[in-house]
Design a protein around this motif. Structure first.
Motif: not given
Length: 402
Positions: A106, A195, A216-217, A220, A244
């Motif tokens: 990352n 990630n 980003r989170n 994920a 993702y």
């Protein structure tokens, strides 16, 4: 680079009983709170803020607009010099490193998030060995060389270049000489990992600083829901959620955006990651609203709605909320039973409650049974100053639709 310490050029005295928010550490002074300005002040100058009784309160950057002062320090004896910039940047950097936001897999993160890192008007994103700096005030623009030097001092060999990208973010009425380009060094475009997924940020011509680091989170989390699902990524830009979903095992992923340039970058990002069965991904260049209205019901069982900001300010709030109701209503109507909807607003002018009410209204109009699975916000490298709730701009919901 300019090493001269910045000096206060004027003093701003507040009206009676208007200093309470400053004493509570809110980092803005609004123009309506000002009683008098002592001195010849220009946009971007450093000013000292005084209470009605002349008690020193803070120092910050001046602007002839609604937000008249963005506060840099509540210690009026603090020099805004090389040591100041290094200290603030080092604090932000060490916190991110201690909390493992910086890792071999990352190398994409926000280093400075304005008020959240006690540097209002400044954003710095890191893409591998390149820092992309964005000024949202003339004050920060005036300090750009000092800030770039401090970045090099703090990050050391981890940083090879500082790119300045502020032509589109500075106040349009301001008199300035902003030009995008490298302030320190020069780096070539390269894929960087978030990630473990590799992206090409486009800091020269792309939106924001070149990539939407703030999801980003949430990307994920989407990967967790992706296995076996048919995914539609609306307003996909450079395909963050799509990648993702691909890694998460989606059976198909359709990325939709009206920009051919954005779609080309999405395709490049998909190719860069060498996913198994890349034919699962398809890029569609069209208007997102039109696509939602015309698509076949039940065609997808995971939909992402991450539109650009519908409201830059409160004056257009009503139209923005209508936009959120419209796209969410269509998604609710068309998504397959048992489907998952990720829906977002990145408009700072839209509160969490207003966004949730717009989505609730869309749900009621659709007539579907809907449950909230997650309530989402911006990640930890986009901190919200507790004294500045306006900093919470990203809000989202993950919904199950039966």
């Amino acid at each position: 680079m300019n090493n001269t310490s910045a000096q206060v050029t004027a003093r701003i005295r507040l009206r009676a009983k208007r200093e309470d928010s400053i004493r509570r550490f809110h980092p803005w002074v609004f123009s309506g709170a000002i009683l008098h300005i002592d001195g010849n002040v220009q946009e971007g100058d450093l000013v000292e803020v005084l209470a009605y009784d002349h008690t020193p309160l803070a120092i910050g950057h001046y602007a002839p607009e609604s937000i008249a002062v963005r506060i840099l320090s509540f210690d009026t004896q603090m020099a805004i010099d090389e040591t100041f910039w290094q200290s603030r940047i080092r604090t932000a950097y060490e916190w991110r490193r201690a909390n493992r936001l910086i890792a071999p897999d990352n190398r994409v993160f926000r280093l400075i998030h304005g008020e959240g890192d006690n540097l209002p008007g400044l954003v710095v994103d890191i893409y591998g060995t390149t820092a992309v700096m964005q000024a949202h005030s003339v004050g920060m623009h005036n300090h750009r060389f000092e800030i770039a030097k401090a970045l090099v001092s703090v990050l050391g060999e981890a940083l090879q270049a500082v790119y300045y990208k502020s032509e589109a973010t500075l106040p349009y009425k301001a008199q300035h000489d902003a030009h995008d380009g490298f302030l320190v060094g020069r780096t070539e475009e390269e894929a960087v990992p978030e990630n473990g997924i590799r992206f090409f940020p486009d800091w020269a011509k792309g939106q924001k600083t070149g990539f939407f680091v703030d999801q980003r989170n949430n990307r994920a989390l989407l990967e967790h829901y992706a296995p076996g699902r048919r995914v539609l990524n609306m307003f996909c830009y450079t395909g963050g959620f799509s990648l993702y979903a691909m890694r998460g095992g989606a059976s198909l992923v359709h990325s939709v955006d009206s920009s051919a340039k954005a779609m080309a970058l999405t395709d490049r990002n998909v190719a860069e990651n060498h996913f198994e069965h890349p034919e699962r991904h398809q890029s569609i260049i069209t208007d997102a609203f039109k696509y939602l209205e015309e698509m076949t019901p039940g065609q997808y069982d995971l939909i992402i709605l991450d539109p650009p900001a519908f409201a830059k300010h409160r004056k257009v709030l009503r139209n923005a909320l209508q936009g959120y109701r419209r796209i969410n209503t269509e998604a609710f109507r068309k998504i397959a039973s048992g489907g998952i909807l990720f829906t977002f607003s990145c408009s700072q002018a839209v509160s969490r409650e207003e966004f949730r009410l717009a989505v609730f209204s869309a749900a009621a109009t659709s007539g579907r049974r809907i449950s909230i699975l997650h309530q989402l916000t911006q990640p930890e490298d986009h901190p919200i100053n507790i004294y500045h709730p306006e900093g919470e701009y990203l809000k989202g919901l993950v919904l199950r639709v039966d």
